[in-house]
Write a protein that holds these residues in place. Structure first.
Motif, PDB file in Angstrom:
ATOM      1  N   GLU A   3      -5.447   7.317  -6.619  1.00 50.79           N
ATOM      2  CA  GLU A   3      -6.294   6.209  -7.060  1.00 50.79           C
ATOM      3  C   GLU A   3      -5.445   5.043  -7.563  1.00 50.79           C
ATOM      4  O   GLU A   3      -5.743   3.875  -7.315  1.00 50.79           O
ATOM      5  CB  GLU A   3      -7.238   6.689  -8.164  1.00 50.79           C
ATOM      6  CG  GLU A   3      -8.254   5.624  -8.564  1.00 50.79           C
ATOM      7  CD  GLU A   3      -9.224   6.125  -9.627  1.00 50.79           C
ATOM      8  OE1 GLU A   3      -9.921   5.277 -10.209  1.00 50.79           O
ATOM      9  OE2 GLU A   3      -9.272   7.352  -9.860  1.00 50.79           O
ATOM     10  N   ASP A   6      -3.953   3.360  -4.570  1.00 46.69           N
ATOM     11  CA  ASP A   6      -4.965   2.637  -3.801  1.00 46.69           C
ATOM     12  C   ASP A   6      -5.261   1.273  -4.415  1.00 46.69           C
ATOM     13  O   ASP A   6      -5.645   0.339  -3.719  1.00 46.69           O
ATOM     14  CB  ASP A   6      -6.248   3.465  -3.720  1.00 46.69           C
ATOM     15  CG  ASP A   6      -7.131   3.026  -2.568  1.00 46.69           C
ATOM     16  OD1 ASP A   6      -6.584   2.665  -1.500  1.00 46.69           O
ATOM     17  OD2 ASP A   6      -8.361   3.010  -2.732  1.00 46.69           O
ATOM     18  N   ASN A   7      -5.071   1.140  -5.731  1.00 45.17           N
ATOM     19  CA  ASN A   7      -5.380  -0.114  -6.425  1.00 45.17           C
ATOM     20  C   ASN A   7      -4.164  -1.033  -6.599  1.00 45.17           C
ATOM     21  O   ASN A   7      -4.272  -2.093  -7.206  1.00 45.17           O
ATOM     22  CB  ASN A   7      -5.985   0.182  -7.800  1.00 45.17           C
ATOM     23  CG  ASN A   7      -7.375   0.783  -7.678  1.00 45.17           C
ATOM     24  OD1 ASN A   7      -8.169   0.340  -6.861  1.00 45.17           O
ATOM     25  ND2 ASN A   7      -7.659   1.794  -8.491  1.00 45.17           N
ATOM     26  N   GLY A  11       1.141  -3.395  -0.603  1.00 45.88           N
ATOM     27  CA  GLY A  11       0.733  -2.476   0.444  1.00 45.88           C
ATOM     28  C   GLY A  11       1.508  -1.181   0.323  1.00 45.88           C
ATOM     29  O   GLY A  11       2.690  -1.183  -0.046  1.00 45.88           O
ATOM     30  N   TYR A  13       1.750   3.042   2.020  1.00 47.81           N
ATOM     31  CA  TYR A  13       1.253   4.186   2.778  1.00 47.81           C
ATOM     32  C   TYR A  13       2.317   5.279   2.812  1.00 47.81           C
ATOM     33  O   TYR A  13       3.504   5.022   2.583  1.00 47.81           O
ATOM     34  CB  TYR A  13       0.799   3.811   4.194  1.00 47.81           C
ATOM     35  CG  TYR A  13       1.787   3.055   5.056  1.00 47.81           C
ATOM     36  CD1 TYR A  13       2.928   3.661   5.582  1.00 47.81           C
ATOM     37  CD2 TYR A  13       1.556   1.719   5.388  1.00 47.81           C
ATOM     38  CE1 TYR A  13       3.810   2.978   6.399  1.00 47.81           C
ATOM     39  CE2 TYR A  13       2.431   1.016   6.203  1.00 47.81           C
ATOM     40  CZ  TYR A  13       3.547   1.650   6.707  1.00 47.81           C
ATOM     41  OH  TYR A  13       4.426   0.960   7.517  1.00 47.81           O
ATOM     42  N   ASN A  25      -3.280   2.492   1.430  1.00 42.04           N
ATOM     43  CA  ASN A  25      -4.138   1.837   0.437  1.00 42.04           C
ATOM     44  C   ASN A  25      -4.782   0.570   1.001  1.00 42.04           C
ATOM     45  O   ASN A  25      -4.502   0.147   2.121  1.00 42.04           O
ATOM     46  CB  ASN A  25      -3.369   1.554  -0.864  1.00 42.04           C
ATOM     47  CG  ASN A  25      -2.364   0.418  -0.741  1.00 42.04           C
ATOM     48  OD1 ASN A  25      -2.113  -0.111   0.351  1.00 42.04           O
ATOM     49  ND2 ASN A  25      -1.762   0.045  -1.857  1.00 42.04           N
ATOM     50  N   ARG A  26      -5.655  -0.047   0.175  1.00 41.48           N
ATOM     51  CA  ARG A  26      -6.440  -1.197   0.645  1.00 41.48           C
ATOM     52  C   ARG A  26      -5.563  -2.402   0.986  1.00 41.48           C
ATOM     53  O   ARG A  26      -5.800  -3.108   1.960  1.00 41.48           O
ATOM     54  CB  ARG A  26      -7.480  -1.576  -0.416  1.00 41.48           C
ATOM     55  CG  ARG A  26      -8.648  -0.594  -0.511  1.00 41.48           C
ATOM     56  CD  ARG A  26      -9.764  -1.179  -1.354  1.00 41.48           C
ATOM     57  NE  ARG A  26      -9.416  -1.193  -2.763  1.00 41.48           N
ATOM     58  CZ  ARG A  26      -9.728  -0.224  -3.626  1.00 41.48           C
ATOM     59  NH1 ARG A  26     -10.361   0.855  -3.199  1.00 41.48           N
ATOM     60  NH2 ARG A  26      -9.401  -0.315  -4.903  1.00 41.48           N
ATOM     61  N   ALA A  27      -4.547  -2.640   0.157  1.00 42.59           N
ATOM     62  CA  ALA A  27      -3.662  -3.783   0.406  1.00 42.59           C
ATOM     63  C   ALA A  27      -2.950  -3.642   1.747  1.00 42.59           C
ATOM     64  O   ALA A  27      -2.757  -4.610   2.477  1.00 42.59           O
ATOM     65  CB  ALA A  27      -2.643  -3.921  -0.723  1.00 42.59           C
ATOM     66  N   GLU A  29      -4.075  -2.025   4.376  1.00 46.50           N
ATOM     67  CA  GLU A  29      -5.074  -2.267   5.428  1.00 46.50           C
ATOM     68  C   GLU A  29      -5.164  -3.756   5.750  1.00 46.50           C
ATOM     69  O   GLU A  29      -5.247  -4.150   6.916  1.00 46.50           O
ATOM     70  CB  GLU A  29      -6.453  -1.770   4.983  1.00 46.50           C
ATOM     71  CG  GLU A  29      -6.654  -0.283   5.017  1.00 46.50           C
ATOM     72  CD  GLU A  29      -8.079   0.086   4.640  1.00 46.50           C
ATOM     73  OE1 GLU A  29      -8.907   0.224   5.561  1.00 46.50           O
ATOM     74  OE2 GLU A  29      -8.372   0.199   3.426  1.00 46.50           O
ATOM     75  N   GLU A  30      -5.165  -4.580   4.694  1.00 54.32           N
ATOM     76  CA  GLU A  30      -5.298  -6.033   4.883  1.00 54.32           C
ATOM     77  C   GLU A  30      -4.090  -6.607   5.610  1.00 54.32           C
ATOM     78  O   GLU A  30      -4.226  -7.469   6.481  1.00 54.32           O
ATOM     79  CB  GLU A  30      -5.472  -6.721   3.528  1.00 54.32           C
ATOM     80  CG  GLU A  30      -6.807  -6.414   2.855  1.00 54.32           C
ATOM     81  CD  GLU A  30      -6.919  -7.067   1.491  1.00 54.32           C
ATOM     82  OE1 GLU A  30      -6.043  -7.891   1.151  1.00 54.32           O
ATOM     83  OE2 GLU A  30      -7.877  -6.747   0.761  1.00 54.32           O
ATOM     84  N   PRO A  35      -8.426  -0.856   9.837  1.00 52.47           N
ATOM     85  CA  PRO A  35      -8.999   0.027   8.816  1.00 52.47           C
ATOM     86  C   PRO A  35      -8.293   1.380   8.791  1.00 52.47           C
ATOM     87  O   PRO A  35      -7.785   1.842   9.814  1.00 52.47           O
ATOM     88  CB  PRO A  35     -10.459   0.168   9.261  1.00 52.47           C
ATOM     89  CG  PRO A  35     -10.438  -0.085  10.735  1.00 52.47           C
ATOM     90  CD  PRO A  35      -9.352  -1.099  10.954  1.00 52.47           C
ATOM     91  N   LYS A  36      -8.287   1.998   7.608  1.00 49.58           N
ATOM     92  CA  LYS A  36      -7.581   3.276   7.461  1.00 49.58           C
ATOM     93  C   LYS A  36      -8.155   4.365   8.370  1.00 49.58           C
ATOM     94  O   LYS A  36      -7.451   5.269   8.785  1.00 49.58           O
ATOM     95  CB  LYS A  36      -7.598   3.720   6.004  1.00 49.58           C
ATOM     96  CG  LYS A  36      -8.967   4.033   5.432  1.00 49.58           C
ATOM     97  CD  LYS A  36      -8.873   4.589   4.010  1.00 49.58           C
ATOM     98  CE  LYS A  36      -8.356   3.548   3.053  1.00 49.58           C
ATOM     99  NZ  LYS A  36      -8.333   4.046   1.649  1.00 49.58           N
TER     100      LYS A  36
END
Length: 330
Positions: A3, A6-7, A11, A13, A25-27, A29-30, A35-36
């Protein structure tokens, strides 16, 4: 732990020993722009095949084989961002952390560029006086000789030499513009007013060459600029556009407001900037013109920087659009 990762703003992985995504993580992905769900469980090189045999490919392999931390700065293949990559290896795979440093690198490159311009300008200031003195003396003697009746047969040659000295002097004057550190007369000014006041002068040259200048001006706020410098920038830009076009073609001067900036666009119907100089148009003495000095655009870039603006452009076989984006200063 996942968690927290992920925040992260960076970026991040994790790749297992088979280079398969186990976490992203979300960063990340961007930055990767995928998408993951499309990545998890897949090998990095099959999911993102453009990276095979690139610097990143060799960096990851080296990190895993040598089990040592690796670091690099590189451009992503998808978002085209510049990222700082850190690869932390262990026997189970790689933890890859990367930060988007695009804005930082752009700022660093911009500072380096203007530092170079400053050095060039300081050199110009140092030698201009020494060059102009003998030039003035030579020009004076040539003018005296041109009045001598015994030298009437050489009048055209003498005038040619005088003209060439005047041209050399004008190049020195342009060169000295690069020495300026900042605009000195900043005032709240209407860009539209500067354009309309110069329009008759600009149109005169265009009409002589069978070309057109069009205006597309909208109501925009006044901005803090040096009027004289903006006139020079506009004159340089329009002259470049006219030089690039054939008869019956047009230059369009456009103003509008966009995302906290006032934009002045110069859009021409020329043949575009030669491909071999596209990346170096702001560098002094780089020019696509047969008789050009290569100082016009560097001076424009320098003027823009002193007036809280940046220049970008699009070019192709059907023409070039230069955008001068003035930041709105509250």
């Amino acid at each position: 732990m996942l968690e927290v990762l992920d925040n992260l703003k960076e970026g991040c992985y994790f790749l297992n020993s088979r280079m398969e995504f186990e976490f992203i993580n979300r960063a990340a992905e961007e930055i990767i722009e995928k998408p993951k769900e499309e990545l998890l469980g897949k090998c990095l090189w099959s999911a993102l095949p453009d990276y095979i045999d690139t610097e990143l490919y060799h960096l990851y392999n080296k990190a895993f084989q040598e089990q040592e931390l690796q670091y690099a700065e590189l451009q992503t293949m998808y978002s085209k961002s510049i990222v700082e990559v850190k690869v932390f290896p262990n026997k189970d795979g790689l933890l890859c952390v990367f930060s988007d440093i695009t804005k930082r690198k752009e700022k660093e490159n911009e500072e380096k560029y203007y530092d170079k311009l400053k050095i060039i300008g300081e050199m110009a200031t140092g030698v201009a006086h020494e060059i102009r003195n003998p030039m003035t003396t030579v020009k004076g003697f040539l003018q005296l000789m041109s009045k001598d009746k015994e030298l009437e047969n050489y009048d055209s040659r003498l005038q040619l030499m005088i003209d060439e000295l005047d041209r050399a002097n004008s190049i020195i004057a342009e060169f000295l513009n690069l020495a300026k550190n900042k605009a000195r007369k900043l005032n709240k000014t209407s860009i539209n007013h500067i354009i309309t006041s110069m329009y008759p002068l600009l149109e005169t040259r265009a009409l002589k060459e069978g070309k057109n200048i069009k205006l597309q001006l909208v109501q925009i706020p006044n901005i803090l600029v040096d009027q004289d410098e903006i006139r020079q920038l506009l004159l340089n830009m329009i002259n470049n556009s006219l030089d690039a076009m054939e008869e019956k073609k047009s230059v369009t001067i456009i103003t509008y407001e966009e995302k906290g900036a006032i934009v002045l666009s110069i859009d021409d119907e020329g043949s575009g900037i030669p491909e071999n100089i596209i990346d170096n148009v702001e560098i002094p003495f780089v020019t696509g013109k047969e008789n050009g000095t290569g100082l016009g655009l560097p001076i424009c870039y320098s003027i823009a920087q002193r007036n809280n603006a940046k220049i970008d452009f699009n070019t192709g076989p059907s023409g070039t659009t230069f955008n001068i984006r003035f930041r709105l200063v509250k």
